[in-house]
Design a protein around this motif. Structure first.
Motif, mmCIF file in Angstrom:
data_model
loop_
_atom_site.group_PDB
_atom_site.id
_atom_site.type_symbol
_atom_site.label_atom_id
_atom_site.label_comp_id
_atom_site.label_asym_id
_atom_site.label_seq_id
_atom_site.Cartn_x
_atom_site.Cartn_y
_atom_site.Cartn_z
ATOM 1 N N THR A 1 36.358 96.919 101.112
ATOM 2 C CA THR A 1 37.453 97.839 100.835
ATOM 3 C C THR A 1 37.423 98.293 99.386
ATOM 4 O O THR A 1 37.592 99.472 99.088
ATOM 5 N N PHE A 2 37.140 97.330 98.482
ATOM 6 C CA PHE A 2 37.092 97.680 97.064
ATOM 7 C C PHE A 2 36.013 98.736 96.808
ATOM 8 O O PHE A 2 36.232 99.730 96.117
ATOM 9 N N ALA A 3 34.818 98.533 97.403
ATOM 10 C CA ALA A 3 33.730 99.497 97.224
ATOM 11 C C ALA A 3 34.132 100.868 97.759
ATOM 12 O O ALA A 3 33.897 101.905 97.118
ATOM 13 N N LEU A 4 34.769 100.877 98.923
ATOM 14 C CA LEU A 4 35.167 102.158 99.524
ATOM 15 C C LEU A 4 36.196 102.865 98.645
ATOM 16 O O LEU A 4 36.146 104.088 98.482
ATOM 17 N N VAL A 5 37.117 102.097 98.068
ATOM 18 C CA VAL A 5 38.121 102.701 97.187
ATOM 19 C C VAL A 5 37.455 103.289 95.954
ATOM 20 O O VAL A 5 37.756 104.420 95.537
ATOM 21 N N ALA A 6 36.489 102.535 95.378
ATOM 22 C CA ALA A 6 35.805 103.025 94.180
ATOM 23 C C ALA A 6 35.127 104.370 94.456
ATOM 24 O O ALA A 6 35.244 105.320 93.669
ATOM 25 N N ILE A 7 34.443 104.465 95.593
ATOM 26 C CA ILE A 7 33.775 105.729 95.926
ATOM 27 C C ILE A 7 34.803 106.837 96.137
ATOM 28 O O ILE A 7 34.621 107.972 95.689
ATOM 29 N N ALA A 8 35.907 106.478 96.799
ATOM 30 C CA ALA A 8 36.942 107.476 97.044
ATOM 31 C C ALA A 8 37.485 108.031 95.734
ATOM 32 O O ALA A 8 37.763 109.231 95.621
ATOM 33 N N VAL A 9 37.614 107.160 94.719
ATOM 34 C CA VAL A 9 38.117 107.632 93.420
ATOM 35 C C VAL A 9 37.159 108.657 92.829
ATOM 36 O O VAL A 9 37.567 109.735 92.379
ATOM 37 N N VAL A 10 35.843 108.349 92.855
ATOM 38 C CA VAL A 10 34.861 109.292 92.316
ATOM 39 C C VAL A 10 34.899 110.605 93.100
ATOM 40 O O VAL A 10 34.723 111.690 92.545
ATOM 41 N N ASP A 11 35.135 110.536 94.405
ATOM 42 C CA ASP A 11 35.179 111.743 95.233
ATOM 43 C C ASP A 11 36.434 112.566 94.982
ATOM 44 O O ASP A 11 36.388 113.789 94.986
ATOM 45 N N VAL A 12 37.541 111.912 94.796
ATOM 46 C CA VAL A 12 38.817 112.622 94.781
ATOM 47 C C VAL A 12 39.266 112.984 93.370
ATOM 48 O O VAL A 12 39.913 114.008 93.177
ATOM 49 N N TYR A 13 38.870 112.169 92.365
ATOM 50 C CA TYR A 13 39.363 112.429 91.019
ATOM 51 C C TYR A 13 39.097 113.869 90.550
ATOM 52 O O TYR A 13 40.021 114.536 90.082
ATOM 53 N N PRO A 14 37.859 114.387 90.682
ATOM 54 C CA PRO A 14 37.629 115.761 90.209
ATOM 55 C C PRO A 14 38.555 116.779 90.881
ATOM 56 O O PRO A 14 38.970 117.749 90.256
ATOM 57 N N ILE A 15 38.882 116.534 92.155
ATOM 58 C CA ILE A 15 39.743 117.486 92.860
ATOM 59 C C ILE A 15 41.178 117.393 92.337
ATOM 60 O O ILE A 15 41.839 118.419 92.113
ATOM 61 N N VAL A 16 41.622 116.171 92.083
ATOM 62 C CA VAL A 16 42.955 115.993 91.501
ATOM 63 C C VAL A 16 42.992 116.598 90.091
ATOM 64 O O VAL A 16 43.933 117.309 89.720
ATOM 65 N N TYR A 17 41.924 116.338 89.337
ATOM 66 C CA TYR A 17 41.796 116.901 87.980
ATOM 67 C C TYR A 17 41.944 118.426 88.020
ATOM 68 O O TYR A 17 42.672 119.017 87.235
ATOM 69 N N MET A 18 41.269 119.039 88.993
ATOM 70 C CA MET A 18 41.307 120.498 89.143
ATOM 71 C C MET A 18 42.724 120.955 89.477
ATOM 72 O O MET A 18 43.249 121.889 88.871
ATOM 73 N N ALA A 19 43.347 120.257 90.409
ATOM 74 C CA ALA A 19 44.686 120.669 90.841
ATOM 75 C C ALA A 19 45.703 120.501 89.716
ATOM 76 O O ALA A 19 46.491 121.409 89.435
#
Lengths: 290, 276
Positions: free
Chosen positions: B14-32
């Motif tokens: 779960t921790f690994a999946l969360v870490a990847i999700a952060v890398v995937d989603v952060y740029p989109i949140v940053y953009m928004a």
């Protein structure tokens, strides 16, 4: 009319519109490009110069820079392949919320490479968040000019490529994993096979067709799909250091007057490379046919 | 392979999946997030949240860059291109799937082989042809190119779908004496509709995201598609990061919305061809 003849006529007439359209927009212009690759061409007048465009491509040194740039992307495929495989195996464990992760991972894949490229360009700017983050955790001085040197510019481009491809890869491999019959695992468990043994003896072999598909589609992408990303992030620079073949064709055809013959020869070369990769795909997938 | 893991292993996963999700989603949140602030605010505190939240960038996109028109261009272009692509692909796919005639297999292979021709290799002759016809810088040039270059892959996938239509149904149609056109419109198209929806999603997101064709064939700012406008018009303002981010964010909304709304159909389409 005889019944069979009539059916055949219906068949041909059904194909006619599609083939006329492809003839006008794909086949004829392709033949036109091949013809003009042997000429000096400015769009209006073409002068036959034989193989000189090709000779120039192979002698002026640009080709090796371009091919190197394509090959750098090509060589990064095993990395993203491995990463996608690991992520799909992790997802396949079906921990709580795995469906949500699967959906989140796919979002970068559906964005335009233009959007991704421009976004990352901003994040990797000198005063951008990436530098601030690296500075905060003490890895760099936070002043890296990512896009002004070729090695770091490639890191940014490859990061975009990986970022966009991971979701697609994870999803493809996940459906590959789901197509393995569950009783194979059960039988193996009864025979006393551990998790690793099952992974290496059952899971991986049954994923081979999917791995071939992933590798080949991305290999083709590395030759024909990089245009938008490169346009958005580096415009091929610094100099020509990050210019792949398809971007060079664009530069020669639309930004350098009178080089249409040279651009045509490059196009023919690119077409030959893609044919070669597709041929490899057919050979490989036949070999791995179950 | 599932459900026999210890708690600690599941936590690590779960921790690994969360870490990847952060890398995937952060740029989109940053953009928004950063699209909703002023440039001054952005450069003073690039990492933090906007203070105050400011939606002037979206107003600027609306008033100064006529973003609705750019959206409209892409929508009209995609809709027309899909209609044209289907008009050409449906009869051809039907012929490959259900009609028997000499050379069918070789003609089919020709279509499949066409998929491997990179678009950039034949763009110059097309550009010259279209400019002679006076079609450059008209939306119709992009529509025709989008539609026709998508025909081979559409035929490939439609034929795969149409092979699944039971022959008895088509025979029954023949007995009832319905003609070719009505067979296509009343039987084949409705039966292939779910597959065609998947194709529509994939073609439309591909065209929405496309840079190459509209970049080359459309030059006037008011004719551009959204993606090209972001890459060309907005890029002239590339020191105003929040404005550019607002443009990128608006360009991302349609594909993400389509994905969220129609996930089911997209998954099906993505996997076609990859797994047997």
């Amino acid at each position: 009319m005889h019944y069979r003849t009539k059916e055949a006529m219906t068949g041909y007439l059904s194909l006619l519109p599609a083939f006329l359209a492809l003839g006008a927009i794909v086949f004829y212009p392709m033949a036109n490009t091949i013809y003009h690759s042997f000429t000096k061409w400015n769009g209006a007048e073409a002068e036959w110069i034989g193989l000189r465009n090709y000779a120039f491509i192979f002698s002026n040194g640009e080709l090796w820079t371009m091919l190197r740039n394509n090959v750098i992307f090509l060589l990064s495929i095993p990395g993203i392949l491995l990463l996608s495989l690991v992520v799909s195996v992790l997802l396949f464990e079906e921990v709580r919320g795995w469906r949500v992760f699967r959906s989140l991972y796919y979002i970068p894949t559906i964005l335009s490479p233009v959007v991704v490229g421009l976004l990352m360009k901003m994040m990797f700017a000198q005063s951008g968040v990436v530098n601030r983050f690296l500075h905060a955790i003490g890895l760099t001085d936070g002043q890296t000019e990512w896009l002004s040197r070729a090695p770091t510019a490639f890191l940014v481009l490859l990061f975009c490529f990986y970022w966009q491809t991971l979701g697609q890869g994870a999803l493809i491999f996940l459906s590959g994993l789901s197509s393995v019959p569950p009783d194979m695992y059960e039988a193996a468990s009864i025979d006393g096979a551990g998790w690793w043994q099952r992974l290496l003896r059952i899971t991986m072999p049954s994923l081979v067709p999917t791995i071939v598909y992933f590798t080949v589609t991305n290999a083709i992408y590395c030759f024909i799909g990089l245009f938008s990303l490169v346009y958005a992030v580096t415009q091929g620079g610094p100099g020509r250091e990050t210019t792949p073949i398809d971007y060079m064709i664009y530069i020669k055809a639309f930004q350098s007057p009178g080089q249409l013959g040279y651009a045509s020869a490059l196009s023919v070369l690119l077409f030959a490379i893609v044919l070669l990769v597709s041929w490899a795909q057919i050979r490989l997938s036949n070999r791995f046919e179950p | 392979m599932t459900n026999r893991k210890t708690l600690s292993v599941r936590l690590i996963i779960t921790f690994a999946l969360v870490a990847i999700a952060v890398v995937d989603v952060y740029p989109i949140v940053y953009m928004a997030v950063n699209s909703s602030r002023t440039a001054v605010d952005f450069f003073q505190r690039p990492g933090g949240l906007p203070s105050p939240w400011n939606f002037d960038n979206f107003k600027a996109l609306y008033y100064r860059f006529d973003v609705l028109r750019l959206f409209g261009n892409t929508l009209i272009g995609s809709a027309a291109a899909f209609a044209l692509a289907m008009a050409l692909s449906v009869p051809a796919a039907f012929a490959f799937a259900k009609i028997r005639f000499p050379l069918r297999q070789s003609l089919y292979m020709t279509v499949i082989a066409t998929m491997t021709i990179p678009g950039i290799t034949f763009v110059v002759p097309n550009f010259l042809l279209f400019s002679r016809l006076g079609l450059v810088d008209r939306l119709v040039s992009v529509i025709v190119l989008w539609a026709i270059t998508s025909v081979p892959s559409n035929i490939f996938l439609l034929a795969a779908i149409m092979r699944g239509i039971p022959n008895e149904l088509l025979e029954a149609g023949k007995v009832d004496g319905i003609g070719y056109v009505r067979t296509l419109l009343r039987l084949v198209v409705p039966l292939s509709a779910p597959g065609m929806l998947t194709l529509a999603i994939f073609n439309a997101t591909g065209w929405w995201n496309d840079l190459f064709t509209p970049l080359i064939f459309l030059q006037s700012d008011e004719l551009k598609t959204m993606t090209v406008a972001v890459a060309t018009i907005l890029k002239r303002f590339d020191t105003d990061y929040p404005l550019l981010l607002a443009g990128l964010f608006m360009t991302s909304i349609p594909p993400i919305a389509i994905y969220v709304a129609l996930q089911k159909y997209m998954k099906k389409g993505l996997v076609i061809g990859s797994v047997k």
